[in-house]
Scaffold this motif. Structure first.
Motif, PDB file in Angstrom:
ATOM      1  N   TYR A  55       0.840  -1.208   0.000  1.00 48.17           N
ATOM      2  CA  TYR A  55       0.000   0.000   0.000  1.00 48.17           C
ATOM      3  C   TYR A  55       0.873   1.255   0.000  1.00 48.17           C
ATOM      4  O   TYR A  55       0.601   2.218  -0.731  1.00 48.17           O
ATOM      5  N   VAL A  56       1.927   1.242   0.816  1.00 47.72           N
ATOM      6  CA  VAL A  56       2.821   2.404   0.873  1.00 47.72           C
ATOM      7  C   VAL A  56       3.505   2.613  -0.469  1.00 47.72           C
ATOM      8  O   VAL A  56       3.628   3.753  -0.961  1.00 47.72           O
ATOM      9  N   ARG A  57       3.951   1.530  -1.070  1.00 44.44           N
ATOM     10  CA  ARG A  57       4.623   1.627  -2.366  1.00 44.44           C
ATOM     11  C   ARG A  57       3.698   2.240  -3.417  1.00 44.44           C
ATOM     12  O   ARG A  57       4.133   3.005  -4.281  1.00 44.44           O
ATOM     13  N   LYS A  58       2.409   1.911  -3.328  1.00 45.49           N
ATOM     14  CA  LYS A  58       1.448   2.388  -4.325  1.00 45.49           C
ATOM     15  C   LYS A  58       0.902   3.777  -3.997  1.00 45.49           C
ATOM     16  O   LYS A  58       0.767   4.639  -4.878  1.00 45.49           O
ATOM     17  N   TYR A  59       0.590   4.030  -2.723  1.00 46.76           N
ATOM     18  CA  TYR A  59      -0.138   5.248  -2.352  1.00 46.76           C
ATOM     19  C   TYR A  59       0.687   6.237  -1.537  1.00 46.76           C
ATOM     20  O   TYR A  59       0.254   7.373  -1.347  1.00 46.76           O
ATOM     21  N   GLY A  60       1.848   5.809  -1.033  1.00 51.97           N
ATOM     22  CA  GLY A  60       2.697   6.696  -0.249  1.00 51.97           C
ATOM     23  C   GLY A  60       2.333   6.709   1.225  1.00 51.97           C
ATOM     24  O   GLY A  60       1.280   6.230   1.653  1.00 51.97           O
ATOM     25  N   TRP A  61       3.232   7.277   2.027  1.00 53.46           N
ATOM     26  CA  TRP A  61       3.025   7.352   3.472  1.00 53.46           C
ATOM     27  C   TRP A  61       1.878   8.294   3.831  1.00 53.46           C
ATOM     28  O   TRP A  61       1.315   8.194   4.929  1.00 53.46           O
ATOM     29  N   GLU A  62       1.511   9.168   2.935  1.00 53.59           N
ATOM     30  CA  GLU A  62       0.369  10.053   3.204  1.00 53.59           C
ATOM     31  C   GLU A  62      -0.893   9.233   3.399  1.00 53.59           C
ATOM     32  O   GLU A  62      -1.740   9.559   4.244  1.00 53.59           O
ATOM     33  N   TRP A  63      -1.033   8.161   2.623  1.00 54.80           N
ATOM     34  CA  TRP A  63      -2.194   7.273   2.776  1.00 54.80           C
ATOM     35  C   TRP A  63      -2.188   6.644   4.174  1.00 54.80           C
ATOM     36  O   TRP A  63      -3.242   6.545   4.816  1.00 54.80           O
ATOM     37  N   VAL A  64      -1.023   6.226   4.650  1.00 58.92           N
ATOM     38  CA  VAL A  64      -0.928   5.626   5.980  1.00 58.92           C
ATOM     39  C   VAL A  64      -1.318   6.644   7.046  1.00 58.92           C
ATOM     40  O   VAL A  64      -2.024   6.320   8.014  1.00 58.92           O
ATOM     41  N   ALA A  65      -0.853   7.887   6.887  1.00 54.51           N
ATOM     42  CA  ALA A  65      -1.195   8.928   7.861  1.00 54.51           C
ATOM     43  C   ALA A  65      -2.703   9.158   7.899  1.00 54.51           C
ATOM     44  O   ALA A  65      -3.290   9.345   8.980  1.00 54.51           O
ATOM     45  N   LYS A  66      -3.341   9.120   6.753  1.00 52.90           N
ATOM     46  CA  LYS A  66      -4.800   9.289   6.713  1.00 52.90           C
ATOM     47  C   LYS A  66      -5.505   8.091   7.350  1.00 52.90           C
ATOM     48  O   LYS A  66      -6.508   8.257   8.057  1.00 52.90           O
ATOM     49  N   LEU A  67      -4.986   6.890   7.099  1.00 48.86           N
ATOM     50  CA  LEU A  67      -5.600   5.711   7.711  1.00 48.86           C
ATOM     51  C   LEU A  67      -5.445   5.762   9.226  1.00 48.86           C
ATOM     52  O   LEU A  67      -6.349   5.360   9.968  1.00 48.86           O
ATOM     53  N   ALA A  68      -4.303   6.266   9.690  1.00 48.60           N
ATOM     54  CA  ALA A  68      -4.069   6.370  11.131  1.00 48.60           C
ATOM     55  C   ALA A  68      -5.079   7.286  11.806  1.00 48.60           C
ATOM     56  O   ALA A  68      -5.325   7.163  13.017  1.00 48.60           O
ATOM     57  N   ALA A  69      -5.671   8.186  11.041  1.00 49.75           N
ATOM     58  CA  ALA A  69      -6.677   9.103  11.587  1.00 49.75           C
ATOM     59  C   ALA A  69      -8.084   8.521  11.531  1.00 49.75           C
ATOM     60  O   ALA A  69      -9.055   9.197  11.932  1.00 49.75           O
ATOM     61  N   GLN A  70      -8.223   7.281  11.056  1.00 47.10           N
ATOM     62  CA  GLN A  70      -9.535   6.662  10.874  1.00 47.10           C
ATOM     63  C   GLN A  70     -10.033   5.902  12.103  1.00 47.10           C
ATOM     64  O   GLN A  70     -11.052   5.219  12.014  1.00 47.10           O
ATOM     65  N   ASP A  71      -9.332   6.009  13.213  1.00 53.41           N
ATOM     66  CA  ASP A  71      -9.732   5.319  14.438  1.00 53.41           C
ATOM     67  C   ASP A  71      -9.910   3.820  14.169  1.00 53.41           C
ATOM     68  O   ASP A  71     -10.914   3.209  14.512  1.00 53.41           O
ATOM     69  N   VAL A  72      -8.875   3.242  13.532  1.00 51.82           N
ATOM     70  CA  VAL A  72      -8.897   1.813  13.200  1.00 51.82           C
ATOM     71  C   VAL A  72      -8.752   0.984  14.473  1.00 51.82           C
ATOM     72  O   VAL A  72      -7.934   1.302  15.341  1.00 51.82           O
ATOM     73  N   ARG A  73      -9.535  -0.061  14.582  1.00 49.42           N
ATOM     74  CA  ARG A  73      -9.385  -0.981  15.712  1.00 49.42           C
ATOM     75  C   ARG A  73      -8.414  -2.083  15.314  1.00 49.42           C
ATOM     76  O   ARG A  73      -8.722  -2.930  14.472  1.00 49.42           O
ATOM     77  N   PHE A  74      -7.225  -2.057  15.908  1.00 44.87           N
ATOM     78  CA  PHE A  74      -6.214  -3.061  15.618  1.00 44.87           C
ATOM     79  C   PHE A  74      -6.316  -4.212  16.619  1.00 44.87           C
ATOM     80  O   PHE A  74      -6.622  -4.001  17.790  1.00 44.87           O
TER      81      PHE A  74
END
Length: 382
Positions: free
Chosen positions: A215-234
């Motif tokens: 995912y990072v390779r395709k969308y960049g770390w910006e995508w990860v930062a946005k996902l981190a703001a999604q209140d994901v339940r890990f």
């Protein structure tokens, strides 16, 4: 089964004071099993005995078999156990499921303390099979149908084979998303899904970590930062996102195995989108050279790779080139976005794996400190 060893007893055999020092010592190959010697090991032709002939030979050997299999829960391989016992009822099978990263350390310690328990190892830690082969720990053996295995799913000398083709991606509950289903990983960072996503910890499971790295390779770390703001339940375990979706607790699950076979009755859909990454891999299995029950171990590999079993795979994919997937699917190696050949390379680079684990742990708040522009590779878009 009354003849099974207790799970605690099997898992702790060989542990104790030697754990740690013994594991370190186990990384050295025995004097008689140098890499050069392993390379010269004669492998012979494919197995010619039938399953029934192997079964009878295994019974004469003693009729026992012990397998260490990678998985998230102790019952995850119950279907495999039941199917094997139905086909070979007189084999005393002990199949222990645990995280692969625990099984491999356990086996290394058993090598170091001369207390080996399993006959077969079936794990996600692909790099271990390369290492154990170089150390001369694996029996070079070619089950029937070896020539029909895709090249990505076998060692040319027969040190190991992949017994199942697995895919990791994301899935969603059809009722929970309605007509507004996410079509690709890019849609997962839409604010409307905030608080509605479950995921495996990418820094706990290397297959999930590889998926996130794609995912990072395709969308960049910006995508990860946005996902981190999604209140994901890990949660721990690649089973956990699917469990959350099927239980109706979350609408979307990331980092779980699934089936892309079209279904009109399933309450969830496993997503594979053209032009967007997912990850495919083969769970490797091998017979240990010091196995107490080598014939039963060979029986197991031949059974797993038989067309009879491969045609019944839960996701429709096979490791064999002569097994046709259900309508709507291609063989998993024909999906360039599955990166089938990439996962073994990824698993071999342990320094990069550890670096990525720590990076994702920072993004998802599992360690103190936040990604900042001052940390190379951590700021959005890096």
């Amino acid at each position: 089964m009354s003849s099974f060893l207790s799970r605690r007893r099997v898992l702790t055999t060989g542990a104790g004071a030697a754990l740690g020092l013994g594991t370190i010592g186990a990384t050295a190959a025995p004097a008689s099993a140098s890499p050069a010697a392993a390379a010269r090991h004669a492998t012979g032709p494919e197995e010619t005995r039938t399953l029934d002939e192997l079964y009878q030979a295994a019974l004469k050997e003693g009729g026992k078999l012990v397998i260490y299999a990678g998985g998230d829960t102790p019952t995850q391989q119950d279907g495999t156990k039941a199917a094997f016992k139905a086909r070979f009822p007189d084999i005393d099978l002990t199949l222990i499921v645990d995280y692969s990263k625990y099984h491999d350390v356990r086996v290394d310690n058993q090598f170091a303390t001369d207390t080996l328990v399993p006959d077969v190892v079936q794990l996600q830690t692909l790099q271990d099979f390369v290492r154990w082969s170089r150390q001369g720990r694996l029996l070079h053996y070619k089950p029937a149908g070896f020539s029909k295995l895709h090249t990505s799913f076998k060692d040319p000398q027969g040190a190991w084979v992949a017994v199942s083709a697995i895919a990791f991606s994301f899935l969603y509950g059809t009722a929970a998303v309605g007509s507004d289903a996410p079509r690709s990983p890019l849609d997962l960072v839409d604010p409307k899904w905030k608080g509605k996503i479950a995921s495996s910890y990418p820094h706990d499971d290397d297959a999930v970590l590889y998926l996130y790295s794609l995912y990072v390779r395709k969308y960049g770390w910006e995508w990860v930062a946005k996902l981190a703001a999604q209140d994901v339940r890990f949660a721990r375990g690649s089973n956990s996102p699917g469990d959350a979706v099927f239980a109706g607790q979350k609408a979307i699950g990331i980092g779980s195995a699934g089936s892309a076979v079209p279904s009109s009755t399933s309450p969830a859909k496993f997503v594979i989108a053209d032009g967007h990454p997912f990850m495919g891999w083969g769970q490797r299995a091998a017979v240990l050279k010091q196995a107490k029950n080598p014939t039963a171990a060979k029986l197991y590999l031949n059974w797993q790779l038989s067309t009879e079993v491969q045609q019944r795979s839960f996701n429709g994919w096979s490791v064999r080139t002569d097994v046709t997937p259900p309508a709507g699917l291609k063989p998993i190696w024909e999906y360039p976005d599955a990166h089938v050949d990439g996962f073994p390379v990824f698993m071999a680079d342990r320094a990069e794996v550890e670096r990525l684990k720590q990076t994702f742990a920072l993004y998802f708040g599992e360690v103190k400190g936040d990604p900042t522009p001052g940390w190379p590779g951590l700021h959005p878009g890096a």
